[in-house]
Design a protein around this motif. Structure first.
Motif, PDB file in Angstrom:
ATOM      1  N   MET A  97     -13.857   8.091   9.158  1.00 25.89           N
ATOM      2  CA  MET A  97     -12.744   8.265  10.094  1.00 25.89           C
ATOM      3  C   MET A  97     -11.596   7.380   9.634  1.00 25.89           C
ATOM      4  SD  MET A  97     -14.883   8.109  13.640  1.00 25.89           S
ATOM      5  CE  MET A  97     -13.522   8.666  14.632  1.00 25.89           C
ATOM      6  N   TYR A  98     -10.410   7.677  10.156  1.00 22.61           N
ATOM      7  CA  TYR A  98      -9.223   6.900   9.804  1.00 22.61           C
ATOM      8  C   TYR A  98      -8.525   6.478  11.079  1.00 22.61           C
ATOM      9  CZ  TYR A  98      -9.999   8.735   5.158  1.00 22.61           C
ATOM     10  OH  TYR A  98     -10.560   9.046   3.954  1.00 22.61           O
ATOM     11  N   LYS A  99      -7.941   5.292  11.029  1.00 23.48           N
ATOM     12  CA  LYS A  99      -7.160   4.793  12.140  1.00 23.48           C
ATOM     13  C   LYS A  99      -5.836   4.309  11.571  1.00 23.48           C
ATOM     14  CE  LYS A  99      -7.420   1.789  16.114  1.00 23.48           C
ATOM     15  NZ  LYS A  99      -8.247   0.860  16.879  1.00 23.48           N
ATOM     16  N   ALA A 100      -4.735   4.631  12.260  1.00 24.01           N
ATOM     17  CA  ALA A 100      -3.402   4.271  11.774  1.00 24.01           C
ATOM     18  C   ALA A 100      -2.970   2.946  12.383  1.00 24.01           C
ATOM     19  CB  ALA A 100      -2.411   5.361  12.130  1.00 24.01           C
ATOM     20  N   TYR A 101      -2.452   2.066  11.520  1.00 25.17           N
ATOM     21  CA  TYR A 101      -1.929   0.772  11.952  1.00 25.17           C
ATOM     22  C   TYR A 101      -0.449   0.704  11.605  1.00 25.17           C
ATOM     23  CZ  TYR A 101      -6.592  -0.933  12.830  1.00 25.17           C
ATOM     24  OH  TYR A 101      -7.842  -1.104  13.336  1.00 25.17           O
ATOM     25  N   PRO A 102       0.394   0.252  12.569  1.00 24.03           N
ATOM     26  CA  PRO A 102       1.837   0.176  12.286  1.00 24.03           C
ATOM     27  C   PRO A 102       2.151  -1.000  11.365  1.00 24.03           C
ATOM     28  CG  PRO A 102       1.381  -0.626  14.494  1.00 24.03           C
ATOM     29  CD  PRO A 102       0.074  -0.109  13.946  1.00 24.03           C
ATOM     30  N   SER A 103       3.144  -0.799  10.530  1.00 21.96           N
ATOM     31  CA  SER A 103       3.596  -1.836   9.622  1.00 21.96           C
ATOM     32  C   SER A 103       5.099  -1.667   9.427  1.00 21.96           C
ATOM     33  CB  SER A 103       2.864  -1.697   8.292  1.00 21.96           C
ATOM     34  OG  SER A 103       3.292  -2.680   7.390  1.00 21.96           O
ATOM     35  N   GLY A 104       5.800  -2.772   9.230  1.00 19.46           N
ATOM     36  CA  GLY A 104       7.244  -2.714   9.024  1.00 19.46           C
ATOM     37  C   GLY A 104       7.589  -2.703   7.541  1.00 19.46           C
ATOM     38  N   VAL A 105       8.524  -1.801   7.153  1.00 20.72           N
ATOM     39  CA  VAL A 105       8.951  -1.698   5.758  1.00 20.72           C
ATOM     40  C   VAL A 105      10.477  -1.796   5.751  1.00 20.72           C
ATOM     41  CG1 VAL A 105       9.034  -0.203   3.727  1.00 20.72           C
ATOM     42  CG2 VAL A 105       6.990  -0.247   5.141  1.00 20.72           C
ATOM     43  N   ALA A 106      11.015  -2.605   4.842  1.00 24.06           N
ATOM     44  CA  ALA A 106      12.467  -2.778   4.748  1.00 24.06           C
ATOM     45  C   ALA A 106      13.103  -1.487   4.220  1.00 24.06           C
ATOM     46  CB  ALA A 106      12.795  -3.943   3.840  1.00 24.06           C
ATOM     47  N   GLN A 107      14.282  -1.142   4.814  1.00 22.94           N
ATOM     48  CA  GLN A 107      15.018   0.042   4.373  1.00 22.94           C
ATOM     49  C   GLN A 107      15.841  -0.299   3.127  1.00 22.94           C
ATOM     50  OE1 GLN A 107      17.335   1.989   7.431  1.00 22.94           O
ATOM     51  NE2 GLN A 107      15.971   1.216   9.037  1.00 22.94           N
ATOM     52  N   LYS A 139      11.831  -0.396   9.060  1.00 25.33           N
ATOM     53  CA  LYS A 139      11.386   0.935   9.431  1.00 25.33           C
ATOM     54  C   LYS A 139       9.886   0.858   9.726  1.00 25.33           C
ATOM     55  CE  LYS A 139      12.409   5.429   7.565  1.00 25.33           C
ATOM     56  NZ  LYS A 139      12.653   6.163   6.337  1.00 25.33           N
ATOM     57  N   ARG A 140       9.455   1.442  10.812  1.00 26.97           N
ATOM     58  CA  ARG A 140       8.035   1.397  11.177  1.00 26.97           C
ATOM     59  C   ARG A 140       7.313   2.573  10.516  1.00 26.97           C
ATOM     60  NH1 ARG A 140       5.934   0.188  17.055  1.00 26.97           N
ATOM     61  NH2 ARG A 140       6.359  -1.878  16.296  1.00 26.97           N
ATOM     62  N   VAL A 141       6.283   2.203   9.758  1.00 27.73           N
ATOM     63  CA  VAL A 141       5.429   3.227   9.142  1.00 27.73           C
ATOM     64  C   VAL A 141       3.998   2.939   9.572  1.00 27.73           C
ATOM     65  CG1 VAL A 141       6.905   3.627   7.140  1.00 27.73           C
ATOM     66  CG2 VAL A 141       5.158   1.879   7.029  1.00 27.73           C
ATOM     67  N   TYR A 142       3.183   3.970   9.520  1.00 32.01           N
ATOM     68  CA  TYR A 142       1.783   3.833   9.899  1.00 32.01           C
ATOM     69  C   TYR A 142       0.922   3.985   8.654  1.00 32.01           C
ATOM     70  CZ  TYR A 142       3.306   3.951  14.698  1.00 32.01           C
ATOM     71  OH  TYR A 142       3.908   3.639  15.886  1.00 32.01           O
ATOM     72  N   ILE A 143       0.038   2.992   8.468  1.00 32.23           N
ATOM     73  CA  ILE A 143      -0.835   2.989   7.287  1.00 32.23           C
ATOM     74  C   ILE A 143      -2.259   3.290   7.762  1.00 32.23           C
ATOM     75  CG2 ILE A 143      -1.762   1.582   5.421  1.00 32.23           C
ATOM     76  CD1 ILE A 143       0.855  -0.044   5.584  1.00 32.23           C
ATOM     77  N   PRO A 144      -2.883   4.298   7.179  1.00 32.22           N
ATOM     78  CA  PRO A 144      -4.245   4.629   7.611  1.00 32.22           C
ATOM     79  C   PRO A 144      -5.268   3.661   7.000  1.00 32.22           C
ATOM     80  CG  PRO A 144      -3.559   6.143   5.913  1.00 32.22           C
ATOM     81  CD  PRO A 144      -2.383   5.277   6.203  1.00 32.22           C
ATOM     82  N   GLU A 145      -6.293   3.350   7.805  1.00 27.88           N
ATOM     83  CA  GLU A 145      -7.377   2.504   7.337  1.00 27.88           C
ATOM     84  C   GLU A 145      -8.680   3.248   7.585  1.00 27.88           C
ATOM     85  OE1 GLU A 145      -8.654  -1.924   8.232  1.00 27.88           O
ATOM     86  OE2 GLU A 145      -6.470  -1.698   8.107  1.00 27.88           O
ATOM     87  N   TYR A 147     -12.623   3.932   8.255  1.00 25.59           N
ATOM     88  CA  TYR A 147     -13.782   3.405   8.975  1.00 25.59           C
ATOM     89  C   TYR A 147     -14.942   4.363   8.768  1.00 25.59           C
ATOM     90  CZ  TYR A 147     -10.915   0.099  11.535  1.00 25.59           C
ATOM     91  OH  TYR A 147     -10.093  -0.941  11.860  1.00 25.59           O
ATOM     92  N   ILE A 148     -16.138   3.803   8.803  1.00 26.58           N
ATOM     93  CA  ILE A 148     -17.331   4.645   8.744  1.00 26.58           C
ATOM     94  C   ILE A 148     -17.989   4.562  10.111  1.00 26.58           C
ATOM     95  CG2 ILE A 148     -19.580   4.994   7.682  1.00 26.58           C
ATOM     96  CD1 ILE A 148     -18.476   3.804   5.133  1.00 26.58           C
TER      97      ILE A 148
END
Length: 168
Positions: A97-107, A139-145, A147-148
């Motif tokens: 399974m995957y869960k999305a976590y927010p992260s900030g990235v500079a424009q 800019k807010r992006v979501y990075i998937p992580e 999980y098993i």
């Protein structure tokens, strides 16, 4: 004088009494020799035991340390065995399974602001002022992580199904 003669007669040791006295003396010598040899043996044994007694504390410390080390290794082996058995039991019942976590990235930096991403302007009173540019906002992006997830299911004899799930 008769009286004196009788006294001397009875006071002199006869042959039997001489042999008994010799036997007593030999017995005393034998007992004394046995006693002395036993004392010598006990002194030697005591000396040997003194060396052991001096080293007893060291031996006890080494024993306790080895015992603790053995307990740690046994616990470690038990945990490895439990984990291995759990992974073998759960083989085939895992779901990725995957869960999305927010992260900030500079424009990307725009051409309207300075190196600090600020826009310079002059106020109506003539003072210099700075304001953050819109390109400085992350800019807010979501990075998937990944999980098993493992699932367990049990069925009782009445036909009712109970599901208990856990994720690792």
């Amino acid at each position: 004088m008769d009286y004196f003669y009788e006294e001397e007669f009875y006071n002199e040791p006869n042959e039997f009494e001489k042999q008994i006295n010799e036997f007593k003396e030999s017995l005393l010598k034998s007992v004394k020799q046995e006693y002395l040899s036993e004392m010598e043996q006990l002194k030697k044994e005591n000396k040997d035991l003194q060396v052991i007694r001096e080293n007893l504390d060291t031996i006890e410390k080494e024993y306790k340390e080895k015992s603790r080390r053995l307990d740690r290794e046994r616990n470690k082996m038990e945990m490895e065995l439990k984990n291995k058995r759990l992974s073998e039991l759960m083989n085939g019942s895992e779901v990725i399974m995957y869960k999305a976590y927010p992260s900030g990235v500079a424009q990307d930096k725009c051409s309207q602001c300075n190196e600090n991403r600020q826009i310079e302007y002059v106020t109506p009173l003539g003072n210099k002022a700075f304001e953050n540019c819109t390109c400085s906002i992350e800019k807010r992006v979501y990075i998937p992580e990944e999980y098993i997830r493992y699932s367990f299911s049990l069925v009782n004899s009445g036909g009712h199904r109970y599901v208990n799930e856990s994720s690792l």
